[in-house]
Design a protein around this motif. Structure first.
Motif, PDB file in Angstrom:
ATOM      1  N   UNK A  52       0.831  -1.207   0.000  1.00 64.56           N
ATOM      2  CA  UNK A  52       0.000   0.000   0.000  1.00 64.56           C
ATOM      3  C   UNK A  52       0.865   1.256   0.000  1.00 64.56           C
ATOM      4  N   UNK A  53       1.914   1.265   0.788  1.00 62.85           N
ATOM      5  CA  UNK A  53       2.822   2.423   0.833  1.00 62.85           C
ATOM      6  C   UNK A  53       3.501   2.621  -0.519  1.00 62.85           C
ATOM      7  N   UNK A  54       3.951   1.545  -1.131  1.00 63.49           N
ATOM      8  CA  UNK A  54       4.568   1.655  -2.467  1.00 63.49           C
ATOM      9  C   UNK A  54       3.546   2.211  -3.455  1.00 63.49           C
ATOM     10  N   UNK A  55       2.330   1.683  -3.435  1.00 65.18           N
ATOM     11  CA  UNK A  55       1.286   2.172  -4.335  1.00 65.18           C
ATOM     12  C   UNK A  55       0.989   3.639  -4.125  1.00 65.18           C
ATOM     13  N   UNK A  56       0.908   4.062  -2.894  1.00 66.84           N
ATOM     14  CA  UNK A  56       0.648   5.475  -2.599  1.00 66.84           C
ATOM     15  C   UNK A  56       1.781   6.374  -3.059  1.00 66.84           C
ATOM     16  N   UNK A  57       3.008   5.934  -2.862  1.00 73.20           N
ATOM     17  CA  UNK A  57       4.171   6.720  -3.277  1.00 73.20           C
ATOM     18  C   UNK A  57       4.228   6.847  -4.795  1.00 73.20           C
ATOM     19  N   UNK A  58       4.024   5.749  -5.492  1.00 72.80           N
ATOM     20  CA  UNK A  58       4.041   5.767  -6.961  1.00 72.80           C
ATOM     21  C   UNK A  58       2.893   6.624  -7.485  1.00 72.80           C
ATOM     22  N   UNK A  59       1.722   6.511  -6.877  1.00 65.70           N
ATOM     23  CA  UNK A  59       0.572   7.324  -7.302  1.00 65.70           C
ATOM     24  C   UNK A  59       0.858   8.806  -7.119  1.00 65.70           C
ATOM     25  N   UNK A  60       1.406   9.162  -5.981  1.00 63.59           N
ATOM     26  CA  UNK A  60       1.697  10.558  -5.697  1.00 63.59           C
ATOM     27  C   UNK A  60       2.700  11.128  -6.700  1.00 63.59           C
ATOM     28  N   UNK A  67       8.071  12.034 -11.576  1.00 60.33           N
ATOM     29  CA  UNK A  67       8.583  10.682 -11.773  1.00 60.33           C
ATOM     30  C   UNK A  67      10.099  10.770 -11.941  1.00 60.33           C
ATOM     31  N   UNK A  68      10.804  10.373 -10.902  1.00 59.64           N
ATOM     32  CA  UNK A  68      12.266  10.400 -10.893  1.00 59.64           C
ATOM     33  C   UNK A  68      12.803   8.994 -11.133  1.00 59.64           C
ATOM     34  N   UNK A  69      14.095   8.877 -11.397  1.00 61.99           N
ATOM     35  CA  UNK A  69      14.673   7.534 -11.517  1.00 61.99           C
ATOM     36  C   UNK A  69      14.450   6.685 -10.255  1.00 61.99           C
ATOM     37  N   UNK A  70      14.427   7.329  -9.106  1.00 60.39           N
ATOM     38  CA  UNK A  70      14.200   6.588  -7.862  1.00 60.39           C
ATOM     39  C   UNK A  70      12.784   6.015  -7.796  1.00 60.39           C
ATOM     40  N   UNK A  71      11.818   6.781  -8.255  1.00 61.87           N
ATOM     41  CA  UNK A  71      10.430   6.294  -8.274  1.00 61.87           C
ATOM     42  C   UNK A  71      10.300   5.143  -9.269  1.00 61.87           C
ATOM     43  N   UNK A  72      10.931   5.287 -10.414  1.00 61.04           N
ATOM     44  CA  UNK A  72      10.896   4.199 -11.399  1.00 61.04           C
ATOM     45  C   UNK A  72      11.585   2.951 -10.855  1.00 61.04           C
ATOM     46  N   UNK A  73      12.673   3.142 -10.112  1.00 62.61           N
ATOM     47  CA  UNK A  73      13.350   2.010  -9.485  1.00 62.61           C
ATOM     48  C   UNK A  73      12.470   1.326  -8.455  1.00 62.61           C
ATOM     49  N   UNK A  80       9.238  -6.577  -9.862  1.00 58.66           N
ATOM     50  CA  UNK A  80      10.124  -7.720 -10.082  1.00 58.66           C
ATOM     51  C   UNK A  80      10.224  -8.589  -8.828  1.00 58.66           C
ATOM     52  N   UNK A  81      10.339  -7.953  -7.672  1.00 58.54           N
ATOM     53  CA  UNK A  81      10.450  -8.705  -6.416  1.00 58.54           C
ATOM     54  C   UNK A  81       9.189  -9.505  -6.125  1.00 58.54           C
ATOM     55  N   UNK A  82       8.040  -8.870  -6.277  1.00 59.27           N
ATOM     56  CA  UNK A  82       6.784  -9.563  -6.003  1.00 59.27           C
ATOM     57  C   UNK A  82       6.555 -10.709  -6.987  1.00 59.27           C
ATOM     58  N   UNK A  83       6.885 -10.500  -8.254  1.00 62.85           N
ATOM     59  CA  UNK A  83       6.738 -11.571  -9.252  1.00 62.85           C
ATOM     60  C   UNK A  83       7.641 -12.751  -8.905  1.00 62.85           C
TER      61      UNK A  83
END
Length: 127
Positions: A52-60, A67-73, A80-83
């Protein structure tokens, strides 16, 4: 990377992560209906909170066009990790095969991010 091309992918990923991350807090019964019964409910909630935190951060970041390289990372690394976890632990018989649906969704996110990162092809015929 053309961050404008990545924005719809990131917004879709964020929506998916927010939905799947919050589901264990909304309904244990619904979550377990899809994924099977869980003995370590605290672990389900921990993963749900992090997703949820990752989703909120990416959404924001996507909504604010930041959208920075860090957000894309963060986005690509999370997918990749979840898959990988899904595939490995389904193969080991530790989690239900339904997790392969999540692995497919994560792979789709990775493919879409990769496509968005390719240079935009300009038309050479003048059209």
């Amino acid at each position: 990377m053309d961050t404008e091309r990545a924005r719809p992918v990131l917004l879709g990923q964020a929506a998916y992560y927010l939905g799947t991350g919050l589901l264990p807090f909304v309904s244990r019964r619904a979550f377990e209906a899809v994924t099977g019964p869980k003995r370590e409910w605290w672990l389900v909630q921990t993963v749900g909170a992090v997703v949820t935190v990752v989703g909120g951060t990416v959404a924001s970041a996507a909504a604010r066009r930041r959208v920075t390289p860090e957000v894309l990372g963060l986005a690509a690394g999370s997918a990749a990790s979840l898959a990988a976890i899904d595939v490995v632990y389904v193969a080991r018989g530790r989690i239900a095969p339904s997790y392969l649906l999540d692995a497919a969704a994560q792979a789709g996110i990775l493919v879409a991010l990769a496509r968005a990162s390719r240079p935009h092809a300009e038309s050479s015929d003048g059209a």
